[in-house]
Motif scaffolding. Structure first.
Motif, short mmCIF file in Angstrom:
data_model
loop_
_atom_site.label_atom_id
_atom_site.label_comp_id
_atom_site.label_asym_id
_atom_site.label_seq_id
_atom_site.Cartn_x
_atom_site.Cartn_y
_atom_site.Cartn_z
N ALA A 118 1.92 3.18 4.43
CA ALA A 118 2.93 3.55 3.43
C ALA A 118 3.65 4.84 3.84
N ALA A 159 10.03 -0.46 -2.09
CA ALA A 159 8.90 -1.01 -1.35
C ALA A 159 7.89 0.08 -1.02
N TYR A 172 5.99 1.38 -4.34
CA TYR A 172 4.93 0.48 -4.78
C TYR A 172 3.79 0.42 -3.77
N HIS A 173 4.12 0.51 -2.49
CA HIS A 173 3.12 0.50 -1.43
C HIS A 173 2.17 1.70 -1.60
N SER A 198 5.71 -5.45 -1.44
CA SER A 198 6.36 -4.46 -0.58
C SER A 198 6.85 -5.10 0.70
N TYR A 210 10.59 -4.86 2.15
CA TYR A 210 10.88 -4.31 3.47
C TYR A 210 11.73 -5.30 4.27
#
Length: 125
Positions: A20, A46, A49-50, A84, A88
């Motif tokens: 992350a 992304a 949340y990651h 995520s 991405y």
């Protein structure tokens, strides 16, 4: 045997957190000027949340127990990959149909949080 499983899931949590950070830095530096504002926003979502779910994964590894703990670990890991990962990919120009995966990752996050709550509740018993 239980210690080996916990060390493997601990490693998974560490990899989730490190990736992350690396992907956040990659987006902030290497993709600056490459992505338009909409795609930068996808990348940011992304990463956000990651990071949060890497922390939740670490919490699940460190606390709780039983089947609910294992379910939380699996759900958070799947959610990171599906939610995520699809964002991405979309930010980098994947076909729009890739977004069909995103809600399944979100659902995995919800399952993970419920399972984590159950695992932590059971740890008190």
């Amino acid at each position: 045997m239980r210690q080996i499983a916990r060390s493997r899931t601990g490693l998974l949590a560490g990899i989730a957190g490190a990736s992350a950070v690396l992907l956040g830095a990659f987006g902030a530096h290497a993709l600056r000027g490459v992505l338009d504002p909409a795609h930068r926003e996808l990348w940011h979502t992304a990463v956000e949340y990651h990071v949060w779910h890497a922390l939740a994964l670490a919490l699940a590894v460190g606390f709780g127990g039983g089947r609910a703990r294992r379910c939380a670990i699996a759900a958070f890991a799947c959610g990171i990959v599906l939610f995520s990962g699809s964002l991405y990919a979309l930010a980098l120009g994947a076909p729009r149909w890739t977004g069909i995966v995103t809600p399944f990752g979100g659902l995995a996050f919800v399952v993970g949080w419920i399972a984590l709550g159950l695992a932590l509740r059971c740890a008190d018993d």
